[in-house]
Scaffold this motif. Structure first.
Motif, mmCIF file in Angstrom:
data_model
loop_
_atom_site.group_PDB
_atom_site.id
_atom_site.type_symbol
_atom_site.label_atom_id
_atom_site.label_comp_id
_atom_site.label_asym_id
_atom_site.label_seq_id
_atom_site.Cartn_x
_atom_site.Cartn_y
_atom_site.Cartn_z
ATOM 1 N N LYS A 43 6.737 -0.721 -8.486
ATOM 2 C CA LYS A 43 5.413 0.045 -7.935
ATOM 3 C C LYS A 43 5.898 1.349 -7.604
ATOM 4 C CE LYS A 43 3.216 -4.320 -6.465
ATOM 5 N NZ LYS A 43 2.781 -5.087 -5.760
ATOM 6 N N ILE A 44 5.018 2.406 -8.084
ATOM 7 C CA ILE A 44 5.168 3.737 -7.657
ATOM 8 C C ILE A 44 3.868 4.510 -7.574
ATOM 9 C CG2 ILE A 44 6.221 6.017 -8.536
ATOM 10 C CD1 ILE A 44 7.212 3.265 -10.714
ATOM 11 N N CYS A 45 3.999 5.032 -6.203
ATOM 12 C CA CYS A 45 2.629 5.572 -5.788
ATOM 13 C C CYS A 45 2.725 7.183 -6.044
ATOM 14 C CB CYS A 45 2.520 5.559 -4.513
ATOM 15 S SG CYS A 45 2.223 3.567 -3.862
ATOM 16 N N ASP A 105 -4.642 8.817 -0.400
ATOM 17 C CA ASP A 105 -5.611 8.818 -1.461
ATOM 18 C C ASP A 105 -4.587 8.738 -2.614
ATOM 19 O OD1 ASP A 105 -7.961 8.356 -3.170
ATOM 20 O OD2 ASP A 105 -8.119 10.829 -3.217
ATOM 21 N N ALA A 106 -4.388 7.560 -3.295
ATOM 22 C CA ALA A 106 -3.274 7.530 -4.296
ATOM 23 C C ALA A 106 -3.688 6.515 -5.508
ATOM 24 C CB ALA A 106 -1.948 7.270 -3.541
ATOM 25 N N VAL A 107 -2.813 6.766 -6.559
ATOM 26 C CA VAL A 107 -2.734 5.624 -7.592
ATOM 27 C C VAL A 107 -1.368 4.943 -7.483
ATOM 28 C CG1 VAL A 107 -2.740 5.298 -10.069
ATOM 29 C CG2 VAL A 107 -4.308 6.905 -9.005
ATOM 30 N N MET A 108 -1.542 3.601 -7.667
ATOM 31 C CA MET A 108 -0.128 2.908 -7.621
ATOM 32 C C MET A 108 0.022 2.307 -9.137
ATOM 33 S SD MET A 108 1.135 -0.842 -5.813
ATOM 34 C CE MET A 108 0.135 -0.449 -4.558
ATOM 35 N N PHE A 109 1.223 3.155 -9.826
ATOM 36 C CA PHE A 109 1.413 2.433 -11.070
ATOM 37 C C PHE A 109 2.218 1.376 -11.042
ATOM 38 C CE2 PHE A 109 -0.002 6.865 -12.304
ATOM 39 C CZ PHE A 109 -0.954 6.481 -13.184
ATOM 40 N N ILE A 110 2.438 0.383 -12.028
ATOM 41 C CA ILE A 110 3.290 -0.675 -11.869
ATOM 42 C C ILE A 110 3.980 -0.545 -13.395
ATOM 43 C CG2 ILE A 110 3.679 -3.276 -11.931
ATOM 44 C CD1 ILE A 110 1.013 -3.070 -10.388
ATOM 45 N N SER A 152 0.794 -0.986 0.001
ATOM 46 C CA SER A 152 -0.219 0.126 -0.020
ATOM 47 C C SER A 152 0.448 1.241 -0.164
ATOM 48 C CB SER A 152 -0.934 0.052 1.393
ATOM 49 O OG SER A 152 -0.321 0.272 2.602
ATOM 50 N N CYS A 153 0.596 2.215 -0.702
ATOM 51 C CA CYS A 153 1.070 3.588 -0.494
ATOM 52 C C CYS A 153 1.386 4.397 0.686
ATOM 53 C CB CYS A 153 0.494 4.341 -1.613
ATOM 54 S SG CYS A 153 0.437 3.639 -3.584
ATOM 55 N N VAL A 154 2.139 4.729 1.053
ATOM 56 C CA VAL A 154 2.441 5.697 1.985
ATOM 57 C C VAL A 154 3.160 6.816 1.738
ATOM 58 C CG1 VAL A 154 3.393 5.797 4.548
ATOM 59 C CG2 VAL A 154 2.586 3.671 3.849
#
Length: 97
Positions: free
Chosen positions: A71-73, A60-65, A35-37
């Motif tokens: 994985k980059i948030c 509130d984020a989008v995690m791109f792969i 999960s994004c932090v």
């Protein structure tokens, strides 16, 4: 005496086996979901992105792969993020046809 020692060792190893089986092996345990932090502030190259996941908690984020599986948030409210999500969705529907 040797038989007594052997019996104790067998009982001991059966106990270890029972505890290990009850807990399950490491491979059978579910993996924790990433999960994004922290959020990246850099704009990513849309060409390298293959997938994304939306997230609301803890941020509130989008995690791109990307194509390498990294994985980059990033924050959702950036215009390029919406564009990237649309491009990935288009690629998915094109491959499905």
């Amino acid at each position: 005496m040797k038989l007594h020692t052997a019996a104790i060792l067998i009982i001991f190893w059966l106990g270890i086996f029972a505890v290990h089986t009850a807990k399950g092996s490491v491979g059978s345990r579910p993996m924790r979901k990433f999960s994004c932090v922290n959020l990246s502030t850099r704009r990513l190259n849309i060409q390298n992105l293959v997938s994304y996941e939306k997230q609301q908690n803890p941020v509130d984020a989008v995690m791109f792969i990307n194509s390498k599986g990294i994985k980059i948030c990033v924050s959702r409210d950036q215009k390029w993020v919406q564009t990237a999500m649309n491009k990935i969705d288009q690629k998915r529907t094109t491959k499905g046809k």
